[in-house]
Design an enzyme around this catalytic site. Structure first.
Site, PDB file in Angstrom:
ATOM      1  N   HIS A 349     -21.552 -10.047  14.553  1.00  0.00           N
ATOM      2  CA  HIS A 349     -22.758  -9.291  14.177  1.00  0.00           C
ATOM      3  C   HIS A 349     -23.392  -9.802  12.878  1.00  0.00           C
ATOM      4  CE1 HIS A 349     -21.459  -6.312  17.147  1.00  0.00           C
ATOM      5  NE2 HIS A 349     -22.599  -5.681  16.991  1.00  0.00           N
ATOM      6  N   GLY A 350     -22.729 -10.726  12.188  1.00  0.00           N
ATOM      7  CA  GLY A 350     -23.264 -11.190  10.905  1.00  0.00           C
ATOM      8  C   GLY A 350     -23.478 -10.020   9.956  1.00  0.00           C
ATOM      9  N   GLY A 351     -24.579 -10.017   9.240  1.00  0.00           N
ATOM     10  CA  GLY A 351     -24.872  -8.957   8.260  1.00  0.00           C
ATOM     11  C   GLY A 351     -24.951  -7.579   8.908  1.00  0.00           C
ATOM     12  N   GLU A 374       2.901   5.379  12.870  1.00  0.00           N
ATOM     13  CA  GLU A 374       4.084   5.401  13.755  1.00  0.00           C
ATOM     14  C   GLU A 374       4.904   4.122  13.610  1.00  0.00           C
ATOM     15  OE1 GLU A 374       3.869   7.383  17.441  1.00  0.00           O
ATOM     16  OE2 GLU A 374       2.050   8.462  16.874  1.00  0.00           O
TER      17      GLU A 374
HETATM   18  C1  LIG Z   1      -4.109   8.152   9.653  1.00  0.00           C
HETATM   19  C2  LIG Z   1      -2.627   8.348   9.629  1.00  0.00           C
HETATM   20  C3  LIG Z   1      -2.046   9.257  10.504  1.00  0.00           C
HETATM   21  C4  LIG Z   1      -0.664   9.502  10.450  1.00  0.00           C
HETATM   22  N1  LIG Z   1      -0.121  10.474  11.267  1.00  0.00           N
HETATM   23  C5  LIG Z   1       1.179  10.817  11.097  1.00  0.00           C
HETATM   24  C6  LIG Z   1       1.720  11.954  11.789  1.00  0.00           C
HETATM   25  O1  LIG Z   1       1.050  12.617  12.574  1.00  0.00           O
HETATM   26  N2  LIG Z   1       3.016  12.314  11.528  1.00  0.00           N
HETATM   27  C7  LIG Z   1       3.803  11.616  10.660  1.00  0.00           C
HETATM   28  O2  LIG Z   1       4.954  11.983  10.470  1.00  0.00           O
HETATM   29  N3  LIG Z   1       3.316  10.518   9.995  1.00  0.00           N
HETATM   30  C8  LIG Z   1       2.023  10.115  10.186  1.00  0.00           C
HETATM   31  N4  LIG Z   1       1.508   9.042   9.499  1.00  0.00           N
HETATM   32  C9  LIG Z   1       2.368   8.312   8.573  1.00  0.00           C
HETATM   33  C10 LIG Z   1       2.701   6.886   8.995  1.00  0.00           C
HETATM   34  O3  LIG Z   1       3.588   6.897  10.079  1.00  0.00           O
HETATM   35  C11 LIG Z   1       3.251   6.167   7.742  1.00  0.00           C
HETATM   36  O4  LIG Z   1       2.150   5.966   6.879  1.00  0.00           O
HETATM   37  C12 LIG Z   1       3.917   4.856   8.068  1.00  0.00           C
HETATM   38  O5  LIG Z   1       5.112   5.065   8.781  1.00  0.00           O
HETATM   39  C13 LIG Z   1       4.219   4.020   6.815  1.00  0.00           C
HETATM   40  O6  LIG Z   1       4.830   4.769   5.815  1.00  0.00           O
HETATM   41  P1  LIG Z   1       4.243   4.707   4.321  1.00  0.00           P
HETATM   42  O7  LIG Z   1       2.791   5.003   4.421  1.00  0.00           O
HETATM   43  O8  LIG Z   1       5.055   5.584   3.454  1.00  0.00           O
HETATM   44  O9  LIG Z   1       4.404   3.192   3.881  1.00  0.00           O
HETATM   45  P2  LIG Z   1       5.712   2.537   3.215  1.00  0.00           P
HETATM   46  O10 LIG Z   1       6.911   2.867   3.995  1.00  0.00           O
HETATM   47  O11 LIG Z   1       5.720   2.851   1.768  1.00  0.00           O
HETATM   48  O12 LIG Z   1       5.389   0.991   3.385  1.00  0.00           O
HETATM   49  C14 LIG Z   1       4.612   0.219   2.485  1.00  0.00           C
HETATM   50  C15 LIG Z   1       4.703  -1.234   2.909  1.00  0.00           C
HETATM   51  O13 LIG Z   1       6.056  -1.700   2.789  1.00  0.00           O
HETATM   52  C16 LIG Z   1       6.496  -2.231   4.022  1.00  0.00           C
HETATM   53  N5  LIG Z   1       7.927  -1.960   4.234  1.00  0.00           N
HETATM   54  C17 LIG Z   1       8.579  -0.774   4.041  1.00  0.00           C
HETATM   55  N6  LIG Z   1       9.879  -0.915   4.354  1.00  0.00           N
HETATM   56  C18 LIG Z   1      10.042  -2.197   4.758  1.00  0.00           C
HETATM   57  C19 LIG Z   1      11.164  -2.949   5.219  1.00  0.00           C
HETATM   58  N7  LIG Z   1      12.380  -2.427   5.373  1.00  0.00           N
HETATM   59  N8  LIG Z   1      10.963  -4.257   5.542  1.00  0.00           N
HETATM   60  C20 LIG Z   1       9.737  -4.814   5.435  1.00  0.00           C
HETATM   61  N9  LIG Z   1       8.645  -4.155   4.994  1.00  0.00           N
HETATM   62  C21 LIG Z   1       8.787  -2.863   4.688  1.00  0.00           C
HETATM   63  C22 LIG Z   1       5.626  -1.538   5.080  1.00  0.00           C
HETATM   64  O14 LIG Z   1       5.585  -2.269   6.280  1.00  0.00           O
HETATM   65  C23 LIG Z   1       4.289  -1.473   4.354  1.00  0.00           C
HETATM   66  O15 LIG Z   1       3.630  -2.681   4.478  1.00  0.00           O
HETATM   67  C24 LIG Z   1       0.141   8.760   9.559  1.00  0.00           C
HETATM   68  C25 LIG Z   1      -0.446   7.810   8.700  1.00  0.00           C
HETATM   69  C26 LIG Z   1      -1.808   7.618   8.718  1.00  0.00           C
HETATM   70  C27 LIG Z   1      -2.412   6.620   7.768  1.00  0.00           C
END
Ligand SMILES: Cc1cc2nc3c(=O)[nH]c(=O)nc-3n(C[C@H](O)[C@H](O)[C@H](O)COP(=O)(O)OP(=O)(O)OC[C@H]3O[C@@H](n4cnc5c(N)ncnc54)[C@H](O)[C@@H]3O)c2cc1C
Length: 392
Positions: A349-351, A374
């Site tokens: 879509h560019g800009g 998840e």
């Molecule tokens: C819009 C939205 C809806 C959601 N809905 C729900 C819901 O309905 N119910 C619910 O329970 N949760 C929900 N979540 C939560 C979601 O499942 C978590 O955000 C997700 O599991 C990641 O956890 P965190 O955000 O604490 O990231 P963190 O665990 O802090 O991770 C930060 C970074 O570190 C990396 N990392 C962490 N541990 C490791 C490892 N061992 N090895 C390599 N890399 C690692 C991760 O991949 C990520 O890049 C939702 C999140 C969002 C944004």
């Protein structure tokens, strides 16, 4: 016997796809940007979705559900998300997380009390595992539930709960025996209006803005003994099974949004003229479209394979057949494809891909959830590797 691999959908499944598409294009598409900008949780379409069976897709009719399987569920989430991922994730969290946890691990009494109204769409559900300090490492849950006066006293808070603000029924995980670690976390069913239970901060998000993502707070929240869902101490372990199905939802969500982004890019490439020709005449654009379509098709195959496995597991009925590897692979691949495809849709879509008059920018914002929710892509790789190495 030859040729047992079947890639086509049945006539009923194709009809279901047409019905969902018609609903999404007629009743969701006209409001997508308005709901996104507000942001506005689309309560007005919930009764219609309930009537169409979208809020109880995978549950038997005797529990108020539509009596369909995971393949049909995937069709529904894909088609809703093709038009609006926000609606896709609302339906997904309600079906495959909250309601499914009660359906799979609840007592008959709990199923009658909760699954029936949830599957009929008379109530909305949410599912709270994540906490501020326990995301990828959800076994590090800090919310506690202590036995008190024949019931439980819950204290703590959950974050990022889809539908958290609007839900009538919440399934939440809490520590009941800290010494037993992941076998010391239990699941509870908490009803809206219970003293000491309330939704907290509503998150202001990058994408999927019409869906609700909220904190859920417990302060001296007393629930009866009958609120315990499944065996004491098995809430976290059971959650991992629930996430097997949940990851099919996120794969379908990513697939639908990738399809929507690709279609808008294809349309635009045919209309937009530069250097006196439609940009679709340039090979650089054609290659992008070819890659997008190919990756979407591969994501679709993985996603429907996982859904088919989930249906086989449902049919076997004994809970022994798992599809962890397939659902993680589908979620990982479809989520990453969605991000790549939406990125290319903006590029084509560019800009105009950068401004809100065209749908590409919204897909670009919305798809990012698919590599996070998840279980992040990194965690999916860990899950898949564990399966490959036989360490699960
Ligand atoms: C819009 C939205 C809806 C959601 N809905 C729900 C819901 O309905 N119910 C619910 O329970 N949760 C929900 N979540 C939560 C979601 O499942 C978590 O955000 C997700 O599991 C990641 O956890 P965190 O955000 O604490 O990231 P963190 O665990 O802090 O991770 C930060 C970074 O570190 C990396 N990392 C962490 N541990 C490791 C490892 N061992 N090895 C390599 N890399 C690692 C991760 O991949 C990520 O890049 C939702 C999140 C969002 C944004």
């Amino acid at each position: 016997m030859r040729g047992v691999v079947e890639f086509s959908l049945s006539d009923e499944q194709q009809q279901l796809r047409r019905t969902v598409r018609e609903f999404a294009e007629g009743e969701i598409a006209p409001h997508v940007m308005e709901w996104d900008e507000a942001p506005h949780f689309p309560s007005e379409i919930m009764p219609k979705m309930a009537e169409m069976g979208f809020l109880g897709v995978i549950f038997p009719e005797k529990y108020g559900g539509a009596g369909m399987g995971y393949v049909e569920y995937t069709i529904i989430i894909e088609e809703l998300s093709r038009v609006d991922g926000s609606v896709g994730i609302i339906v997904a969290a309600h079906n495959s997380l909250c309601t499914n946890h009660i359906y799979k691990f609840g007592s008959e009494e709990q199923k009658q009390k909760y699954v029936v109204p949830l599957a009929q769409g008379k109530k909305i559900g949410c599912w709270s595992l994540t906490e501020p300090e326990a995301g990828s490492d959800a076994g590090g849950t800090r919310t506690v539930a202590a036995k008190k006066g024949g019931g439980w006293l819950i204290n703590g808070s959950k974050t990022f709960t889809t539908n958290g603000y609007y839900a009538d029924v919440c399934v939440a995980m809490a520590v009941t025996d800290a010494i037993k670690k992941s076998h010391g976390i239990s699941a509870f069913i908490i009803e809206k209006g219970t003293a000491g239970f309330r939704p907290g901060k509503k998150e202001n998000k990058l994408g999927l803005r019409a869906s609700d993502t909220s904190e859920v707070v417990f302060v001296d929240c007393r629930v009866p003994a009958g609120s315990l869902l499944g065996a004491e101490g098995e809430g976290f372990v059971n959650s991992l099974q629930i996430l097997d199905g949940g990851r099919i939802s996120i794969a379908a969500l990513g697939l639908g949004m990738a399809q929507g982004a690709y279609e808008c890019a294809l349309r635009y490439a045919k209309q937009r003229k530069q250097f006196g020709r439609p940009i679709a005449d340039f090979q650089a654009i054609q290659f992008k479209l070819a890659d997008m379509a190919t990756q979407i098709e591969a994501a679709r195959l993985l996603t429907y394979q996982a859904a088919w496995m989930a249906d086989r597991a449902l049919a076997s009925g004994d809970g022994k057949l798992r599809f962890t590897r397939e659902s993680s692979m589908a979620k990982l691949y479809a989520g990453e494809v969605a991000v790549r495809v939406a990125n290319e849709a903006v590029q084509i879509h560019g800009g105009y891909g950068f401004i809100k008059d065209y749908p590409a920018e919204k897909y670009y914002r919305d798809v990012k959830l698919c590599t996070i929710g998840e279980g992040t892509s990194e965690i999916q790789r860990l899950v898949i590797a564990r399966q490959l190495l036989g360490r699960s």
